[in-house]
Design an enzyme around this catalytic site. Sequence first.
Site: not given
Ligand SMILES: NC(=O)c1ccc[n+]([C@@H]2O[C@H](COP(=O)([O-])OP(=O)(O)OC[C@H]3O[C@@H](n4cnc5c(N)ncnc54)[C@H](O)[C@@H]3O)[C@@H](O)[C@H]2O)c1
Length: 260
Positions: A151, A164
């Site tokens: 991130s 986080y």
């Molecule tokens: N959305 C943002 O602004 C953002 C910014 C920086 C980083 N990220 C990172 O991007 C990645 C994806 O996030 P997103 O925004 O698409 O979120 P999201 O919530 O849409 O998707 C995350 C997915 O991970 C799954 N998940 C959670 N815990 C789990 C586990 N223990 N085992 C298996 N699956 C699990 C959830 O069920 C979900 O489907 C994450 O690592 C998040 O930290 C997101």
Amino acid sequence: MNMNDLNERSIIVTGGASGIGAEAARRAAARGARVTVADLSVEAGQAVVAAIRADGGEAQFVRTDISVEDDVRRLVEEAVAAYGGLDGAFNNAGLPPFSSARNGMHPLAGLPAEAVTRSLQVNVLGCFLCLKYEIPAMLASGGGAIVNTSSANGLVAIPFSADYIAAKHAVIGLTKAAATDYATQGIRVNAILPGIIRTPMMLTATGGDAEAVDSFRKAMPIDRLGEPGEIAEVALYLLTDSASLMTGASVSVDGGQTAV
Ligand SMILES: NC(=O)c1ccc[n+]([C@@H]2O[C@H](COP(=O)([O-])OP(=O)(O)OC[C@H]3O[C@@H](n4cnc5c(N)ncnc54)[C@H](O)[C@@H]3O)[C@@H](O)[C@H]2O)c1
């Protein structure tokens, strides 16, 4: 051979049921990859697989909790069994900060220790376990490429998110360590560092509050939120042979968020 090709490659996408991971799974399959979608969320994961198959792509769903070693071992076994090996992985599943519209906003000393433990279990141990089982499978397949989702908060802090921030910094450390250990063995490992992306996770953090979304948008010099596809495209590029010299890198895809 097209260097930018994912055709017939066996690829795991964790967190593939939602947001960035779902978009990456769909786009990888559209480019000919055989995709193993892993997620805790069964219904949503199966829906992603059904949509890929309806479009003529190849995919399977494996219910996985990335923080549970047996689950991750089985995930990799199922990808190898279904598609004859493992060529790539997008280790993208993650938990958001504990602080949220629902849980309230907590500076470091106000965070429950359990919330920090859970963040480290999923975001760090989960990433480690994926690497631990994917790498031997890739070595057996003649090499491969891995992308771990960190991130912008893997580089810089924001308020009320110590759980986080610590975890996403650690994902960069794991990435560098894995890249170093396997650089001579045909395995590349990079981290992708998204800015603020319009996904269900972001909506959970803000509770959909327009003012909170606005403040996130303003953190990005590009003055708009990112879209899941803008992260997925860069992650998939890193999985192709076009990125053959890239390993151990932290690739920011954040509209300038960490440039200021
Ligand atoms: N959305 C943002 O602004 C953002 C910014 C920086 C980083 N990220 C990172 O991007 C990645 C994806 O996030 P997103 O925004 O698409 O979120 P999201 O919530 O849409 O998707 C995350 C997915 O991970 C799954 N998940 C959670 N815990 C789990 C586990 N223990 N085992 C298996 N699956 C699990 C959830 O069920 C979900 O489907 C994450 O690592 C998040 O930290 C997101």
